[in-house]
Scaffold this motif. Structure first.
Motif, PDB file in Angstrom:
ATOM      1  N   ASN A  91       0.818  -1.222   0.000  1.00  0.00           N
ATOM      2  CA  ASN A  91       0.000   0.000   0.000  1.00  0.00           C
ATOM      3  C   ASN A  91       0.847   1.266   0.000  1.00  0.00           C
ATOM      4  O   ASN A  91       0.376   2.325  -0.418  1.00  0.00           O
ATOM      5  N   GLU A  94       1.015   2.433  -3.534  1.00  0.00           N
ATOM      6  CA  GLU A  94      -0.240   3.061  -3.972  1.00  0.00           C
ATOM      7  C   GLU A  94      -0.425   4.425  -3.316  1.00  0.00           C
ATOM      8  O   GLU A  94      -0.920   5.368  -3.949  1.00  0.00           O
ATOM      9  N   ASP A  95      -0.026   4.554  -2.061  1.00  0.00           N
ATOM     10  CA  ASP A  95      -0.128   5.853  -1.379  1.00  0.00           C
ATOM     11  C   ASP A  95       0.760   6.890  -2.061  1.00  0.00           C
ATOM     12  O   ASP A  95       0.368   8.054  -2.213  1.00  0.00           O
ATOM     13  N   ASN A  98      -0.955   7.942  -5.220  1.00  0.00           N
ATOM     14  CA  ASN A  98      -2.117   8.788  -4.929  1.00  0.00           C
ATOM     15  C   ASN A  98      -1.727  10.200  -4.517  1.00  0.00           C
ATOM     16  O   ASN A  98      -2.523  11.136  -4.658  1.00  0.00           O
ATOM     17  N   ASN A  99      -0.507  10.364  -4.010  1.00  0.00           N
ATOM     18  CA  ASN A  99      -0.047  11.684  -3.568  1.00  0.00           C
ATOM     19  C   ASN A  99       0.807  12.399  -4.608  1.00  0.00           C
ATOM     20  O   ASN A  99       1.348  13.468  -4.327  1.00  0.00           O
ATOM     21  N   GLN A 104       0.485   9.577 -11.086  1.00  0.00           N
ATOM     22  CA  GLN A 104      -0.879   9.297 -11.539  1.00  0.00           C
ATOM     23  C   GLN A 104      -0.979   9.441 -13.052  1.00  0.00           C
ATOM     24  O   GLN A 104      -1.567   8.591 -13.736  1.00  0.00           O
ATOM     25  N   ASP A 108      -1.733   6.554 -15.841  1.00  0.00           N
ATOM     26  CA  ASP A 108      -2.876   6.742 -16.743  1.00  0.00           C
ATOM     27  C   ASP A 108      -2.454   6.668 -18.208  1.00  0.00           C
ATOM     28  O   ASP A 108      -3.135   6.037 -19.029  1.00  0.00           O
ATOM     29  N   THR A 122     -10.267   2.624 -14.045  1.00  0.00           N
ATOM     30  CA  THR A 122      -9.341   3.300 -13.146  1.00  0.00           C
ATOM     31  C   THR A 122      -8.688   4.479 -13.829  1.00  0.00           C
ATOM     32  O   THR A 122      -7.900   4.322 -14.759  1.00  0.00           O
ATOM     33  N   ARG A 124      -6.465   7.384 -12.518  1.00  0.00           N
ATOM     34  CA  ARG A 124      -5.792   7.826 -11.301  1.00  0.00           C
ATOM     35  C   ARG A 124      -5.741   9.349 -11.171  1.00  0.00           C
ATOM     36  O   ARG A 124      -5.881   9.895 -10.093  1.00  0.00           O
ATOM     37  N   SER A 125      -5.508  10.022 -12.276  1.00  0.00           N
ATOM     38  CA  SER A 125      -5.326  11.481 -12.213  1.00  0.00           C
ATOM     39  C   SER A 125      -6.596  12.274 -12.479  1.00  0.00           C
ATOM     40  O   SER A 125      -6.682  13.459 -12.141  1.00  0.00           O
TER      41      SER A 125
END
Length: 208
Positions: A91, A94-95, A98-99, A104, A108, A122, A124-125
């Motif tokens: 994770n 993934e964190d 996401n930040n 992202q 994509d 999905t 992401r951005s």
């Protein structure tokens, strides 16, 4: 190559990043000499030259860009596997994505190339990113910490002549935009920032 060696994976990816550049300018530079014949059959004294920096077509350039982006994006799963072996949750990868808008957008773009545009599942951005204006350009640079250094080209009847203390390269250039073609960042920024973020995460958890 050991496919499970994360350090080897990073070296392979770093090598692919340099695929944007080529020091052998002569391979890419072409020039055309145009002579005008006057009505009295004499040649004009004015000669024009057309210099074209880069000789790859758009499809070739885009393919070269995607090879680099795919290699960076592939770090994600390899890093997860490396963390798993250390008992660390995937994770954290993934964190990090996401930040980071850069990561992202990277994910994509790669997924769009595989699954179609725009992404249906999905995204992401939420930017529906595009690669715009992909081309080859001439890049000149001067050495760091050298005062009054210069780098340039002289256009001569026989071709170009490199002058100064710096270096010249042919590089791949492009802009990354959202789906409405608003600029997000340059291709260089996307590549370098994405790689640096994955590398920093790997170093933080002693994966390389």
């Amino acid at each position: 190559m050991d496919y499970n060696d994360f350090s080897e994976r990073l070296k392979k990816t770093l090598n692919s990043l340099n695929g944007r550049f080529d020091d052998d300018i002569a391979v890419y530079v072409t020039h055309e000499k145009n002579e005008t014949i006057n009505p009295d059959n004499t040649k004009t004294t004015e000669i024009s030259y057309n210099y074209i920096f880069g000789n790859d077509d758009k499809e070739t350039i885009i393919n070269r860009i995607f090879i680099i982006l795919y290699n960076i994006a592939s770090i994600k799963d390899h890093l997860k596997n490396s963390l798993h072996k250390k008992g660390i949750s995937a994770n954290v990868v993934e964190d990090e994505i996401n930040n980071s808008l850069h990561l992202q957008v990277l994910i994509d773009i790669v997924n769009q190339e595989k699954h179609g545009y725009p992404l249906k599942k999905t995204n992401r951005s939420n930017k529906n990113p595009l690669i715009i204006g992909a081309c080859q350009v001439l890049q000149t640079s001067v050495p760091a910490r050298v005062e009054n250094s210069v780098s340039g080209l002289m256009f001569t009847p026989s071709g170009i002549q490199l002058v100064g203390d710096g270096a010249q390269k042919i590089k791949i250039d492009a802009e990354i935009t959202d789906g409405d073609k608003n600029r997000l960042f340059s291709l260089d920024e996307l590549i370098e920032t994405s790689y640096e973020k994955f590398l920093a995460l790997a170093l933080k958890h002693n994966c390389c």
